[in-house]
Structure formats: structure tokens, C-alpha cells
Design a protein around this motif. Structure first.
Motif, PDB file in Angstrom:
ATOM      1  N   PRO A 198       0.526  -1.403   0.311  1.00  0.00           N
ATOM      2  CA  PRO A 198      -0.560   0.160   0.359  1.00  0.00           C
ATOM      3  C   PRO A 198       0.726   1.044   0.097  1.00  0.00           C
ATOM      4  N   GLY A 199       0.881   2.437  -0.451  1.00  0.00           N
ATOM      5  CA  GLY A 199       1.137   3.438  -0.852  1.00  0.00           C
ATOM      6  C   GLY A 199       2.083   3.299  -2.187  1.00  0.00           C
ATOM      7  N   ALA A 200       2.561   2.260  -2.645  1.00  0.00           N
ATOM      8  CA  ALA A 200       3.893   2.387  -3.385  1.00  0.00           C
ATOM      9  C   ALA A 200       3.032   3.119  -4.486  1.00  0.00           C
ATOM     10  N   ARG A 201       3.673   3.919  -5.096  1.00  0.00           N
ATOM     11  CA  ARG A 201       3.515   4.352  -6.709  1.00  0.00           C
ATOM     12  C   ARG A 201       5.091   3.684  -7.567  1.00  0.00           C
ATOM     13  N   TRP A 202       4.499   2.470  -8.493  1.00  0.00           N
ATOM     14  CA  TRP A 202       5.144   2.123  -8.895  1.00  0.00           C
ATOM     15  C   TRP A 202       5.850   2.369 -10.159  1.00  0.00           C
ATOM     16  N   ILE A 203       7.156   2.206 -10.567  1.00  0.00           N
ATOM     17  CA  ILE A 203       8.092   2.341 -11.564  1.00  0.00           C
ATOM     18  C   ILE A 203       7.185   1.369 -13.078  1.00  0.00           C
ATOM     19  N   ASP A 204       6.890   2.295 -14.317  1.00  0.00           N
ATOM     20  CA  ASP A 204       7.047   1.886 -15.217  1.00  0.00           C
ATOM     21  C   ASP A 204       8.822   0.840 -15.999  1.00  0.00           C
ATOM     22  N   VAL A 205       7.756  -0.457 -16.417  1.00  0.00           N
ATOM     23  CA  VAL A 205       9.021  -1.065 -17.097  1.00  0.00           C
ATOM     24  C   VAL A 205       9.592  -0.543 -17.479  1.00  0.00           C
ATOM     25  N   THR A 228      25.488   4.348  -5.394  1.00  0.00           N
ATOM     26  CA  THR A 228      25.114   2.944  -4.701  1.00  0.00           C
ATOM     27  C   THR A 228      24.279   2.290  -5.528  1.00  0.00           C
ATOM     28  N   PRO A 229      24.515   1.574  -6.678  1.00  0.00           N
ATOM     29  CA  PRO A 229      24.113   0.657  -8.316  1.00  0.00           C
ATOM     30  C   PRO A 229      22.997   0.101  -7.452  1.00  0.00           C
ATOM     31  N   HIS A 230      21.889   0.954  -8.175  1.00  0.00           N
ATOM     32  CA  HIS A 230      20.393  -0.771  -7.858  1.00  0.00           C
ATOM     33  C   HIS A 230      19.291   0.418  -8.969  1.00  0.00           C
ATOM     34  N   VAL A 231      18.381  -0.599  -9.195  1.00  0.00           N
ATOM     35  CA  VAL A 231      17.097  -0.080  -9.779  1.00  0.00           C
ATOM     36  C   VAL A 231      15.773   0.001  -9.002  1.00  0.00           C
ATOM     37  N   THR A 232      15.518   1.467  -9.145  1.00  0.00           N
ATOM     38  CA  THR A 232      14.263   1.767  -8.303  1.00  0.00           C
ATOM     39  C   THR A 232      12.941   1.053  -8.727  1.00  0.00           C
ATOM     40  N   LEU A 233      12.365  -0.213  -8.130  1.00  0.00           N
ATOM     41  CA  LEU A 233      10.787   0.148  -8.465  1.00  0.00           C
ATOM     42  C   LEU A 233       9.618   0.350  -8.325  1.00  0.00           C
ATOM     43  N   ALA A 234       9.676   1.278  -7.161  1.00  0.00           N
ATOM     44  CA  ALA A 234       8.479   2.317  -6.506  1.00  0.00           C
ATOM     45  C   ALA A 234       8.942   3.681  -5.860  1.00  0.00           C
ATOM     46  N   ARG A 235       7.772   4.077  -5.652  1.00  0.00           N
ATOM     47  CA  ARG A 235       8.272   5.369  -4.725  1.00  0.00           C
ATOM     48  C   ARG A 235       7.206   5.210  -4.070  1.00  0.00           C
ATOM     49  N   LEU A 236       7.580   5.778  -2.347  1.00  0.00           N
ATOM     50  CA  LEU A 236       6.462   5.671  -1.566  1.00  0.00           C
ATOM     51  C   LEU A 236       5.872   6.676  -1.062  1.00  0.00           C
ATOM     52  N   LYS A 237       4.665   6.824  -1.178  1.00  0.00           N
ATOM     53  CA  LYS A 237       4.351   8.219  -0.463  1.00  0.00           C
ATOM     54  C   LYS A 237       3.291   7.129   0.844  1.00  0.00           C
ATOM     55  N   SER A 243       3.871   5.360   2.988  1.00  0.00           N
ATOM     56  CA  SER A 243       3.853   3.044   3.402  1.00  0.00           C
ATOM     57  C   SER A 243       4.070   3.237   4.500  1.00  0.00           C
ATOM     58  N   ARG A 244       3.302   2.888   5.739  1.00  0.00           N
ATOM     59  CA  ARG A 244       4.075   2.575   6.536  1.00  0.00           C
ATOM     60  C   ARG A 244       4.766   1.438   6.707  1.00  0.00           C
ATOM     61  N   LEU A 245       5.978   1.159   8.044  1.00  0.00           N
ATOM     62  CA  LEU A 245       6.819   0.897   7.833  1.00  0.00           C
ATOM     63  C   LEU A 245       6.730  -0.962   8.056  1.00  0.00           C
ATOM     64  N   GLU A 246       6.182  -1.124   8.604  1.00  0.00           N
ATOM     65  CA  GLU A 246       5.887  -2.402   8.918  1.00  0.00           C
ATOM     66  C   GLU A 246       5.354  -2.889   7.358  1.00  0.00           C
ATOM     67  N   ASP A 247       4.637  -2.543   6.379  1.00  0.00           N
ATOM     68  CA  ASP A 247       3.843  -2.883   4.825  1.00  0.00           C
ATOM     69  C   ASP A 247       4.951  -2.950   4.069  1.00  0.00           C
ATOM     70  N   VAL A 248       6.388  -1.904   5.071  1.00  0.00           N
ATOM     71  CA  VAL A 248       7.079  -2.267   3.656  1.00  0.00           C
ATOM     72  C   VAL A 248       8.140  -3.659   4.426  1.00  0.00           C
ATOM     73  N   VAL A 249       8.429  -3.501   5.480  1.00  0.00           N
ATOM     74  CA  VAL A 249       9.343  -5.011   6.192  1.00  0.00           C
ATOM     75  C   VAL A 249       8.189  -5.710   5.459  1.00  0.00           C
ATOM     76  N   HIS A 250       6.926  -5.962   5.405  1.00  0.00           N
ATOM     77  CA  HIS A 250       6.250  -7.015   5.501  1.00  0.00           C
ATOM     78  C   HIS A 250       7.017  -7.812   4.152  1.00  0.00           C
ATOM     79  N   TYR A 251       6.525  -6.397   3.309  1.00  0.00           N
ATOM     80  CA  TYR A 251       6.992  -6.573   1.489  1.00  0.00           C
ATOM     81  C   TYR A 251       8.039  -7.032   1.823  1.00  0.00           C
ATOM     82  N   LEU A 252       8.754  -6.831   2.126  1.00  0.00           N
ATOM     83  CA  LEU A 252       9.887  -6.752   1.687  1.00  0.00           C
ATOM     84  C   LEU A 252      10.836  -8.337   1.925  1.00  0.00           C
ATOM     85  N   SER A 253      10.597  -8.953   2.935  1.00  0.00           N
ATOM     86  CA  SER A 253      10.319 -10.478   3.791  1.00  0.00           C
ATOM     87  C   SER A 253      10.256 -11.449   3.070  1.00  0.00           C
TER      88      SER A 253
END
Length: 197
Positions: free
Chosen positions: A26-33, A118-127, A129-139
Motif C-alpha cells: 500500500p502507498g507504492a507508486r510503481w515505476i513503469d517497466v 549505490t547501484p540499484h534499480v528503483t522499483l517504486a516510490r513510496l508515499k 507507506s507504513r514501515l511494517e508494510d514495507v518490512v512485510h513486503y521485503l521479507s
């Protein structure tokens, strides 16, 4: 003048693997592929003359292509996460290329990039988003990885959006020269393993 940055492109098969990570937060704005990339150096808004000089200098870079793979996911902003990213397996050639681009930018008169590369690919910007939701998503997605792929070039991209996340326009393309040992490595990585019978 639009905001400029140099980047490595993500090939279609790796981008499709990344796209499977979309959703479930919830609260993620996903980057277009089609906007997935690895930023090498953010340049920002520059005048036309400076942009031409940057292109001229980048065009003189003579480095070999190299192999990369994407590995693992995480978030930026520990207590208040603001984005989700996929990691990039470290490659000395990528760091060398990024270092040369940084030196070129500084020689032209741009200030040093204040952020550590720090090389990375951004997948989503968060607005919000609750920390616990992010932790759950990543886990549930920590074991993400792609097969290795070759990076035959780097690009100069521009962004006309103030929010970030695209759409990006390819302004210039800078080929890297062929590296036979990397091509052989990638070909071997794609072959199915022989069964031990």
C-alpha cells in the motif's frame, strides 16, 4: 534544458523479472517497466553548451562491456521508507565506468555528486507507506535475482517530470566495446546445467 543523468539500461528479460515484484505494498507508486535503469551519475539541469560538452567527453570513453545481474531487494529511508529498489551485483567495470563519468563531470565544472554510488534499480516510490508494510513486503522477496546480462552501452537520459520515475528520454547512446570473455561467460550462464547421471 531537461534534467540529465547517465545510466545503464535493463534488458527486457531482466525487466520482466523485476515487473513480477510489483504490487502488494500500500502507498507504492510503481515505476513503469520501460523506465527501469541503473543511474550512474545524476547531472541535473545544465545549459545547452555544458550538455554538448558532456556528450563530447562521454563519447570518448573507451571501456569494455561487462556482465551484471540484479540481486535482492531493499528500501531507502530506514525509519520512513521512500523507495523500493532491486540491488545490482557488484562489477568492477561498472564502478570504473561510473568513476570515469564522475571525473568528466567534475572536470567540466559540475560539483561532485554528494551521494555515494549505490547501484540499484528503483522499483517504486513510496508515499505514506507504513514501515511494517514495507518490512512485510521485503521479507517475502529477499531471494530475488536475475540471470547475468551484458551491458553493451550506457546512455544519457533526460527527465521532464518533476516527480521522478519517468518518462525518460534517451538523448545519447555510448557503446562499450565488445569483451569476448564476458560474452563467453554470459553464454555459459544461460546454458542449462548438465545432469549428473
Amino acid at each position: 534544458m531537461p534534467r540529465l543523468f547517465t545510466a545503464l539500461e535493463i534488458p527486457r528479460n531482466a525487466a520482466m523479472s523485476l515487473s513480477l515484484l510489483r504490487g502488494g505494498l500500500p502507498g507504492a507508486r510503481w515505476i513503469d517497466v520501460e523506465n527501469y535503469h541503473i543511474t550512474l551519475r545524476f547531472i541535473g539541469d545544465v545549459d545547452g553548451r555544458t550538455a554538448d560538452e558532456i556528450v563530447d567527453r562521454l563519447d570518448r570513453i573507451d571501456r569494455p562491456e561487462f556482465s551484471l545481474s540484479l540481486n535482492g531487494i531493499g528500501s531507502f529511508g530506514s525509519k520512513k521508507p521512500h523507495s523500493i529498489w532491486a540491488g545490482v551485483t557488484p562489477a568492477p567495470e561498472m564502478y570504473a565506468l561510473q568513476g570515469e563519468i564522475e571525473r568528466i563531470c567534475q572536470r567540466i565544472g559540475l560539483p561532485p555528486d554528494p551521494r555515494k554510488f549505490t547501484p540499484h534499480v528503483t522499483l517504486a516510490r513510496l508515499k505514506q507507506s507504513r514501515l511494517e508494510d514495507v518490512v512485510h513486503y521485503l521479507s517475502g522477496r529477499g531471494d530475488f535475482q536475475t540471470v547475468p546480462f551484458i551491458t553493451p552501452r550506457f546512455v544519457l537520459l533526460s527527465s521532464r517530470e518533476s516527480v521522478g520515475g519517468g518518462p525518460y528520454l534517451t538523448e545519447e547512446v555510448f557503446p562499450l566495446h565488445e569483451n569476448r570473455s564476458v560474452a563467453n561467460f554470459a553464454a555459459r550462464a544461460l546454458q542449462p546445467e548438465k545432469s549428473m547421471v
